[in-house]
Design a protein around this motif. Structure first.
Motif, mmCIF file in Angstrom:
data_model
loop_
_atom_site.group_PDB
_atom_site.id
_atom_site.type_symbol
_atom_site.label_atom_id
_atom_site.label_comp_id
_atom_site.label_asym_id
_atom_site.label_seq_id
_atom_site.Cartn_x
_atom_site.Cartn_y
_atom_site.Cartn_z
ATOM 1 N N ARG A 56 0.789 -1.654 0.176
ATOM 2 C CA ARG A 56 -0.422 -0.536 0.171
ATOM 3 C C ARG A 56 0.897 1.325 0.053
ATOM 4 O O ARG A 56 2.250 1.055 0.311
ATOM 5 N N ALA A 57 0.770 2.108 -0.610
ATOM 6 C CA ALA A 57 1.122 3.216 -1.409
ATOM 7 C C ALA A 57 0.234 4.774 -0.132
ATOM 8 O O ALA A 57 -0.917 4.738 -0.562
ATOM 9 N N ILE A 58 1.210 5.055 0.136
ATOM 10 C CA ILE A 58 0.540 6.654 0.938
ATOM 11 C C ILE A 58 1.338 7.673 0.529
ATOM 12 O O ILE A 58 2.697 7.596 0.646
ATOM 13 N N VAL A 59 0.726 8.597 -0.162
ATOM 14 C CA VAL A 59 2.164 9.623 -0.888
ATOM 15 C C VAL A 59 1.451 10.695 -0.243
ATOM 16 O O VAL A 59 0.252 11.410 0.139
ATOM 17 N N MET A 60 2.069 11.739 -0.050
ATOM 18 C CA MET A 60 1.954 13.126 1.055
ATOM 19 C C MET A 60 2.173 13.962 -0.189
ATOM 20 O O MET A 60 3.081 14.139 -0.872
ATOM 21 N N ARG A 61 1.903 15.271 0.834
ATOM 22 C CA ARG A 61 1.552 16.343 -0.437
ATOM 23 C C ARG A 61 1.670 17.941 0.208
ATOM 24 O O ARG A 61 0.411 17.816 1.038
ATOM 25 N N ASP A 62 2.760 18.332 -0.047
ATOM 26 C CA ASP A 62 2.949 19.264 1.211
ATOM 27 C C ASP A 62 1.307 19.740 2.180
ATOM 28 O O ASP A 62 0.948 20.426 2.403
ATOM 29 N N GLY A 63 2.279 17.967 3.424
ATOM 30 C CA GLY A 63 1.166 18.203 4.789
ATOM 31 C C GLY A 63 0.304 17.340 4.361
ATOM 32 O O GLY A 63 -0.420 17.418 5.663
ATOM 33 N N ARG A 64 -0.366 17.441 3.466
ATOM 34 C CA ARG A 64 -1.149 16.308 3.386
ATOM 35 C C ARG A 64 -1.091 15.165 3.212
ATOM 36 O O ARG A 64 -0.624 15.129 1.895
ATOM 37 N N ILE A 65 -2.227 14.018 3.318
ATOM 38 C CA ILE A 65 -2.077 12.637 2.315
ATOM 39 C C ILE A 65 -3.156 12.605 0.621
ATOM 40 O O ILE A 65 -4.004 13.555 1.013
ATOM 41 N N ALA A 66 -1.956 13.295 -0.124
ATOM 42 C CA ALA A 66 -2.752 13.023 -0.953
ATOM 43 C C ALA A 66 -3.593 11.832 -2.379
ATOM 44 O O ALA A 66 -4.502 11.958 -2.946
ATOM 45 N N TYR A 67 -2.454 10.709 -1.569
ATOM 46 C CA TYR A 67 -2.816 9.335 -1.994
ATOM 47 C C TYR A 67 -2.406 8.218 -0.853
ATOM 48 O O TYR A 67 -2.151 9.059 -0.218
ATOM 49 N N ASP A 68 -3.748 7.236 -0.870
ATOM 50 C CA ASP A 68 -3.539 6.317 -0.236
ATOM 51 C C ASP A 68 -4.282 5.218 -0.528
ATOM 52 O O ASP A 68 -5.480 5.162 -0.471
ATOM 53 N N GLY A 69 -3.443 4.451 -1.466
ATOM 54 C CA GLY A 69 -4.265 2.812 -1.952
ATOM 55 C C GLY A 69 -3.386 1.984 -2.148
ATOM 56 O O GLY A 69 -1.766 2.219 -1.806
ATOM 57 N N PRO A 70 -3.466 1.138 -3.880
ATOM 58 C CA PRO A 70 -2.563 0.423 -3.951
ATOM 59 C C PRO A 70 -1.245 1.094 -4.170
ATOM 60 O O PRO A 70 -0.809 2.309 -4.964
ATOM 61 N N PRO A 71 -0.202 0.031 -4.416
ATOM 62 C CA PRO A 71 1.012 1.121 -4.692
ATOM 63 C C PRO A 71 1.783 1.682 -5.661
ATOM 64 O O PRO A 71 0.930 0.959 -6.392
ATOM 65 N N LEU A 72 2.276 2.372 -5.737
ATOM 66 C CA LEU A 72 1.816 2.361 -7.451
ATOM 67 C C LEU A 72 3.845 3.026 -8.192
ATOM 68 O O LEU A 72 4.881 2.908 -7.176
ATOM 69 N N ALA A 73 4.231 3.073 -9.044
ATOM 70 C CA ALA A 73 5.198 3.197 -10.048
ATOM 71 C C ALA A 73 6.103 3.715 -9.275
ATOM 72 O O ALA A 73 4.838 5.017 -8.635
ATOM 73 N N ASP A 74 7.354 4.589 -9.139
ATOM 74 C CA ASP A 74 8.245 5.210 -9.094
ATOM 75 C C ASP A 74 8.242 7.037 -9.325
ATOM 76 O O ASP A 74 7.637 8.164 -8.568
ATOM 77 N N HIS A 75 7.403 6.451 -11.183
ATOM 78 C CA HIS A 75 7.123 8.179 -12.265
ATOM 79 C C HIS A 75 6.035 8.323 -11.386
ATOM 80 O O HIS A 75 5.542 9.138 -11.838
ATOM 81 N N GLU A 76 5.114 7.672 -11.072
ATOM 82 C CA GLU A 76 3.448 8.082 -10.522
ATOM 83 C C GLU A 76 3.627 9.373 -9.689
ATOM 84 O O GLU A 76 2.562 10.501 -10.232
ATOM 85 N N VAL A 77 5.037 8.794 -8.738
ATOM 86 C CA VAL A 77 4.244 9.527 -7.532
ATOM 87 C C VAL A 77 5.016 10.969 -7.531
ATOM 88 O O VAL A 77 4.565 11.790 -6.673
ATOM 89 N N HIS A 78 6.016 10.626 -8.438
ATOM 90 C CA HIS A 78 6.526 11.800 -8.536
ATOM 91 C C HIS A 78 5.837 12.867 -10.272
ATOM 92 O O HIS A 78 6.364 13.585 -10.657
ATOM 93 N N GLY A 79 4.817 12.403 -10.684
ATOM 94 C CA GLY A 79 3.660 13.370 -11.676
ATOM 95 C C GLY A 79 2.975 14.011 -10.918
ATOM 96 O O GLY A 79 3.319 14.973 -9.709
ATOM 97 N N PRO A 80 2.707 15.246 -11.826
ATOM 98 C CA PRO A 80 2.376 16.622 -11.771
ATOM 99 C C PRO A 80 1.315 16.266 -10.313
ATOM 100 O O PRO A 80 0.707 17.486 -9.935
ATOM 101 N N LEU A 81 0.335 15.071 -10.528
ATOM 102 C CA LEU A 81 -0.756 15.243 -9.102
ATOM 103 C C LEU A 81 0.306 15.613 -8.178
ATOM 104 O O LEU A 81 -0.752 16.428 -7.273
ATOM 105 N N PHE A 82 1.267 14.658 -8.224
ATOM 106 C CA PHE A 82 1.631 15.429 -6.664
ATOM 107 C C PHE A 82 3.291 16.346 -5.898
ATOM 108 O O PHE A 82 3.778 16.564 -5.213
ATOM 109 N N GLY A 83 2.939 17.525 -7.224
ATOM 110 C CA GLY A 83 3.917 18.685 -7.045
ATOM 111 C C GLY A 83 4.839 18.829 -7.295
ATOM 112 O O GLY A 83 5.095 18.013 -8.284
#
Lengths: 275, 328
Positions: free
Chosen positions: A215-242
């Motif tokens: 499971r992956a939790i992605v943080m963006r600017d102090g808030r949780i932006a995503y919580d769900g199945p694992p993401l690939a590295d490049h998705e985490v660093h996509g525009p959605l997450f800052g």
């Protein structure tokens, strides 16, 4: 996720948590629940608050709002520290005095030792096992500073392992570690997972650890932006997450002016947070 | 040898042994935290404590203990609240301590010679009461410093890890500060406040040249400390007509001067014998002809490399391969 009642399966629960550093709100509206046996990757750009969140979960930072419950009890009242294994960001593996690998790992056993008692056979066994898991049993008598950065990181994992904890927190264990050592780290973490441990892993990039993550939790600017199945590295660093992917694996040295810090006894400085 | 049977000499020997054992215990933790000069700072602050004792006609030892503990805790607070070293703030405290001490001694109408006893030590004028105090306080420092070694080590090594392991890091930090303050005042009679830090730090610096673990460093530093303080007292009493305090410190420094080159050599040798990375060589480079056969006593260091050894020869790595050598 299934809508279970918070019972035996929940090992860690943050409800509407918020954290401020020097009066500045850093984490807001944090709601996380981690179940027994999960392998959770806490991801996000630099400064997104992932390290701060893990420091809050381990009690190193007090939340200004909300609750943190760990194994069913509020963090302020929690004292079963032997159930927790913490691997901090590699900082000061070597102090001013020579220290052997064995000694570093044996300090992980303190959660289970009583004051003024020598190491029992059970303690020695646990320390040896922990060194075995990270593949450094043959280096136990060596000075910690003779090891490479990646090996030192594995020693810190062994230290957390020595106390036989159920819940692991690892803060960026792969930062600045070469690929062979990252693979050795991933192998050690796979062993933990097989033993049924719950793992919360802060990482900028997963690399060889990706297959372990449930499971992956992605943080963006102090808030949780995503919580769900694992993401690939490049998705985490996509525009959605800052922030886009930048290679700041090493924290930049904090800038300091050259004025004498005479005010330091009275001034509480923010303690090097947000790396 | 009659001098050794004199009462004041026996008291001096007891004090030397106890302080020589206790001071390096605290010194090891200070060096590990990279606070080697903290003992010096506490020593400066304790000068004010001694002066207060002279002014109020109470025992300077006890006023020094109290003021030194206050100073040590204050230093610890500065360290915890401010930057990791906050060294300017510490410097202010040090100079305030020594200036205050000299000023108050003047107010008390005491001569500089009286203060001198505390600044540079006067182990041979130690009173029976002071010997008991020295023994009791030193024994406490040794028991706590060695008995709580696992906890104190963990806190000094990695504070955040220690906190998550459930240790009360503030209590342990203050304990180290208090132990340092007590040691300073105990050793004040032996080597004096201005040299007290030397007895805490120099044995550790000498010991760590040869050791690889914290535990052996701690024990070796205690051994060096007690040899230096007892030996220094003997040298000054029997061989030379000099003050014991400086003799003790110079003897400890001599220990460092002796171990330092050995340590350099050991570290160099250890680096040379570090195995090479287990990476396949780029190509199979044969060496055309070789003047001699590498072996155990050929004079070229043999370094493990995967399943074989490479011989280091003029900056090259020669790996035996059948009848010839390969460049690795």
């Amino acid at each position: 996720m299934l809508n279970e009642t918070p019972g035996d399966r929940t090992v860690l629960e943050v409800e509407n948590g918020s954290v401020a550093i020097s009066g500045r709100p850093i984490l807001r509206h944090i709601d996380v629940r981690i179940e027994r046996g999960e392998f959770v990757a806490l991801m996000g750009a630099n400064g997104s608050g992932k390290s701060t969140l893990v420091r809050t979960m381990t009690g190193l930072r007090k939340p200004v709002g909300g609750t943190v419950r760990i194994f069913g009890s509020d963090l302020a009242d929690f004292d079963d520290w032997h159930r927790i294994g913490f691997v901090p960001q590699r900082s000061t593996a070597g102090g001013g005095v020579p220290v052997s690998v064995w000694e570093v790992v044996s300090s992980g056993r303190l959660t289970r030792r009583r004051l003024l008692r020598p190491l029992m056979r059970k303690d020695r066994q646990a320390i040896m096992d922990a060194l075995d898991v990270v593949g450094l049993a043959d280096r136990s008598r060596d000075g910690i500073t003779t090891l490479s950065g990646g090996q030192q990181q594995r020693v810190l994992i062994a230290r957390a392992l020595a106390g036989d904890p159920e819940l692991f927190f690892l803060d960026e264990p792969t930062a600045g570690v070469d690929l062979p050592n990252q693979q050795a780290l991933a192998q050690a973490l796979a062993t933990l997972k097989d033993r049924g441990a719950t793992v919360v892993l802060v990482a900028h990039e997963l690399g060889p650890m990706a297959p372990l993550v449930d499971r992956a939790i992605v943080m963006r600017d102090g808030r949780i932006a995503y919580d769900g199945p694992p993401l690939a590295d490049h998705e985490v660093h996509g525009p959605l997450f800052g922030a886009s992917h930048n290679h700041h694996h090493h924290p930049a040295p904090a800038s300091r002016d050259h004025a004498p810090h005479v005010a330091s006894p009275l001034d509480r400085t923010s303690d090097g947070e947000g790396r | 040898m009659d001098i050794l049977a004199l009462d004041f000499m026996i008291r001096a020997m007891i004090a030397a042994v106890f302080t020589g054992l206790a001071a390096p215990v605290v010194g090891t933790y200070l060096v590990q935290r990279r606070l080697a000069l903290m003992g010096d700072g506490i020593g400066h602050v304790a000068v004010t404590g001694v002066a207060l004792g002279l002014l109020t006609n109470t025992s300077p030892t006890w006023t020094a203990v109290v003021v030194a503990i206050l100073g040590a805790v204050l230093i610890e607070v500065i360290r915890e609240q401010g930057h990791a070293n906050g060294d300017v703030a510490l410097a202010l405290l040090f100079y305030g301590g020594i200036a205050g001490g000299v000023l108050i001694t003047g107010l008390a109408g005491q001569s500089a010679a009286r203060l001198q006893e505390f600044l540079f030590g006067s182990i041979t004028t130690i009173s029976p009461d002071d010997v008991w105090v020295t023994m009791a306080l030193s024994a406490t420092v040794i028991l706590l410093g060695v008995g709580l070694a696992p906890q104190l080590f963990a806190v000094a090594q990695d504070q955040e890890f220690a906190q998550v392991a459930g240790l009360n890091i503030r209590a342990y930090n203050v304990l180290v500060a208090v132990l340092a303050a007590v040691t300073v005042t105990v050793a004040m009679r032996t080597v004096g406040l201005l040299l007290v830090s030397a007895l805490m730090i120099v044995p550790v610096a000498a010991a760590q040249q040869l050791t690889r673990s914290f535990r052996t460093t701690l024990l070796a530093a205690m051994a060096i400390g007690v040899s230096a303080s007892f030996g220094g007292l003997m040298v000054s009493a029997l061989a030379l007509d000099v003050a014991p305090g400086p003799t003790i410190v110079l003897l400890a420094l001599a220990g460092f001067v002796l171990t330092w080159p050995v340590g350099m050599w050991l570290r160099r040798r250890r680096r040379q014998q570090l195995p090479f990375d287990e990476i396949e060589p780029l190509a199979h480079d044969e060496i055309e002809e070789h003047p001699h056969e590498h072996g155990e006593n050929c004079g070229h260091p043999a370094v493990p490399h995967g399943d074989h050894v490479d011989y280091v020869h003029d900056g090259h790595r020669h790996a035996p391969h059948g009848v010839h050598y390969d460049e690795h």
